[in-house]
Design a protein around this motif. Sequence first.
Motif, short mmCIF file in Angstrom:
data_model
loop_
_atom_site.label_atom_id
_atom_site.label_comp_id
_atom_site.label_asym_id
_atom_site.label_seq_id
_atom_site.Cartn_x
_atom_site.Cartn_y
_atom_site.Cartn_z
N SER A 152 0.82 -1.20 0.00
CA SER A 152 0.00 0.00 0.00
C SER A 152 0.86 1.26 0.00
O SER A 152 0.48 2.29 -0.56
CB SER A 152 -0.96 0.00 1.19
OG SER A 152 -0.25 -0.15 2.38
N GLN A 166 3.64 1.61 -1.64
CA GLN A 166 4.00 1.85 -3.03
C GLN A 166 2.81 2.41 -3.80
O GLN A 166 2.97 3.24 -4.69
CB GLN A 166 4.50 0.55 -3.66
CG GLN A 166 5.78 0.07 -3.00
CD GLN A 166 6.18 -1.30 -3.49
OE1 GLN A 166 6.51 -1.49 -4.64
NE2 GLN A 166 6.16 -2.28 -2.60
N ALA A 167 1.63 1.95 -3.44
CA ALA A 167 0.42 2.48 -4.07
C ALA A 167 0.25 3.96 -3.73
O ALA A 167 -0.08 4.77 -4.59
CB ALA A 167 -0.80 1.68 -3.61
N ARG A 221 2.61 6.07 -2.99
CA ARG A 221 3.61 6.83 -3.74
C ARG A 221 3.16 7.04 -5.19
O ARG A 221 3.29 8.11 -5.74
CB ARG A 221 4.95 6.09 -3.71
CG ARG A 221 6.02 6.74 -4.57
CD ARG A 221 7.13 5.77 -4.86
NE ARG A 221 6.62 4.57 -5.49
CZ ARG A 221 7.32 3.46 -5.67
NH1 ARG A 221 8.55 3.39 -5.22
NH2 ARG A 221 6.79 2.41 -6.28
N ASP A 222 2.58 5.99 -5.77
CA ASP A 222 2.15 6.07 -7.18
C ASP A 222 0.97 7.00 -7.37
O ASP A 222 0.94 7.79 -8.31
CB ASP A 222 1.76 4.68 -7.68
CG ASP A 222 2.95 3.86 -8.11
OD1 ASP A 222 4.08 4.31 -7.86
OD2 ASP A 222 2.75 2.80 -8.71
N ASN A 223 -0.03 6.85 -6.54
CA ASN A 223 -1.24 7.63 -6.70
C ASN A 223 -1.96 7.71 -5.36
O ASN A 223 -2.69 6.80 -4.97
CB ASN A 223 -2.15 6.98 -7.76
CG ASN A 223 -3.27 7.90 -8.18
OD1 ASN A 223 -3.87 8.59 -7.35
ND2 ASN A 223 -3.53 7.96 -9.47
N ALA A 278 -4.95 5.30 -3.85
CA ALA A 278 -4.73 4.42 -2.71
C ALA A 278 -5.72 4.73 -1.60
O ALA A 278 -6.31 3.83 -1.00
CB ALA A 278 -3.29 4.55 -2.20
N PHE A 316 -1.89 2.10 -10.20
CA PHE A 316 -0.55 2.31 -9.65
C PHE A 316 0.48 1.83 -10.66
O PHE A 316 0.72 0.63 -10.78
CB PHE A 316 -0.41 1.57 -8.32
CG PHE A 316 -1.53 1.87 -7.37
CD1 PHE A 316 -1.80 3.17 -6.99
CD2 PHE A 316 -2.34 0.86 -6.88
CE1 PHE A 316 -2.83 3.47 -6.12
CE2 PHE A 316 -3.38 1.14 -6.02
CZ PHE A 316 -3.63 2.45 -5.64
N LEU A 319 3.44 -0.71 -9.95
CA LEU A 319 3.10 -2.06 -9.49
C LEU A 319 2.61 -2.89 -10.67
O LEU A 319 2.18 -2.35 -11.69
CB LEU A 319 1.99 -2.00 -8.43
CG LEU A 319 2.29 -1.19 -7.17
CD1 LEU A 319 1.14 -1.31 -6.18
CD2 LEU A 319 3.57 -1.66 -6.51
N VAL A 374 -3.65 -4.46 -3.68
CA VAL A 374 -3.88 -3.24 -2.90
C VAL A 374 -5.38 -3.08 -2.65
O VAL A 374 -5.80 -2.65 -1.59
CB VAL A 374 -3.32 -1.99 -3.61
CG1 VAL A 374 -3.61 -0.74 -2.79
CG2 VAL A 374 -1.83 -2.11 -3.84
#
Lengths: 356, 236
Positions: A196, A198-199, A201-203, A207, B90, B93, B101
């Motif tokens: 989560s 990393q999620a 960080r991505d968006n 998230a 994401f 990923l 997630v």
Amino acid sequence: MIRTQNHVQRATGTSKLLGGLAALLVAWLAVLATGDVASTQTKIVEMCVFVVLASMWNLLAGYTGLVSIGQQAFVGIGTYALVVFANGYDQDIYFSVLPAALIALVAAVPIALLAFRLRGGYFAIGMWVIAEVVRLLVKQYKADPIKGGSGTSLNVPVSLYPKVDRFQTTALIALALAVVAVSVVALLLRSRVGLSLQAVRDNEAGAAGLGVNVYRERFFVFMIAALFTGAAGAVWYLLKIRVQPDTAFSVGDWTAPIVVMVVIGGIGTVEGPVIGAVLWYLVRDYVTSSDSVIHFSDEWYLIYTGLIALIVALYAQRGLWGALQDRFPRLQVFPIQRRLVVGDEVAVRGEDEGNG
Amino acid sequence: MALLDVEVVDAFYGDFQALFQLSLAVDEGQAVAVIGANGAGKSTLMKAIAGIVPARGGRISFDGIDLGPRSVHHRVADGISLVPEGRRIFPSLTVEENLLVGAYRGRPGPWTLTKVLETFPLLQRLATRSAARLSGGEQQALAIGRALMNNPRLLLLDEVSLGLAPTVVKDLYASLPAIREQGTTLLIVEQDVTRALTAADIAYCLLEGRVSLSGRPAELSRPAIAAAYFGTEVSQ
């Protein structure tokens, strides 16, 4: 057992091999740490401290999007907490690393409450400002055991802490700290929280919309980073002894080169910062020693590696480890990525490894 | 009692009021469509239900519980999942990590990684691929699958068709019956009126933040819908 369902696989053959090699390397360093060559022990301590700092900075920036240029605050707080426990309260210097790290963790709570009100670049600058404020506050405290801006020295009477003994113990503590820090990062990223993060960080909005409590997760990671960054600072000064606010809270010593190591090694990977830190340290050790073929000063080394980091950030964002992974896709030391293994393959694997 | 009850809700973006005294109800197991032109307040309504935009005045309740004080992540845990406009996948990923997630809150139910991949076969063969490399339609399928991983009781679909080719949209909508079969309630926001009306049991049309028309799609005449959609008088 033949499983017909898909399952998620993490470890690969390569990761087992590389993991074994990493374990051997650590064992070799432990042997060196217990030797009697002070210069080798110094190198182990310095390298391990950089590995810890780089791993923690990467955990923040590479996995949660918290780009902090004020992590020197925790190095300094850990260092001065060590001084207070060891000099002020006459505690064992090695044991004092533990409360020093905990003090850094406790200090991180109000710092996070304040800095988390800021986003992106404002957070980065805000953290720097906070670190500067802490440095200036420490300088104002003129009494024992801190002694203001002129600094102080860790109390290490030779009768209690013979030099050979202190270098050995410190090198072992530094090595252990590095192993624990990198393991914590790897385990954290393997966990549900890691995915989560990393999620996030991505968006971040994406998230949050899936039920991820973004604030709480960032807070948690910030605490872990503070704990280990504080411990790293304390360990460094077990060896260096002499403590001054301007060096213990130095952005140029504790954050700028760390960013360079992480970017060159590969931000957003577990292995990258470790490799970046080790490489950066070993190359600096070589080029700044007077008898090397290519020789330049510490300052020029920082300038050159800073330039390299800039180029990497522009043209090869995944850094050294990312470039290696592009060439060898199965390459990983810490199996944090999840790969789906479809039905049949699982059955074959299950039989091969006899783990049915 | 309806599963979702929106009662005389106002919502604002800063000073701009996007929803005016809006009410609608969604029964468990239903598929409800919300149609309307750009800026009619459809996405705001979705965000207010998901908890991203606060609802002022009135009350939104889910399964009889007032959602007012509940934050986004609490509502997800309650079983409200939003497939957001713009998909928000994401990119660093893989496809399956994106799906995992979605299972963050760990709600039990029929939707598992395997089940989602079966429902969206195009994701199955892309499972280990980086989500950044997916086409728009694949990303949208991923966004829906990811929301399903939460095993929601209420699935909010915001502009699923946006920017996608008609055949891709058709495939995505073809997956909705499989989702309803699991007992999931759907609230669909859509600009593509025909698509939305075909998929829904009940439709609401929004105009400038208010409900301008509602009813069973079969009972709504084309001219009435056009008038409610554009805000013109019904011409005979």
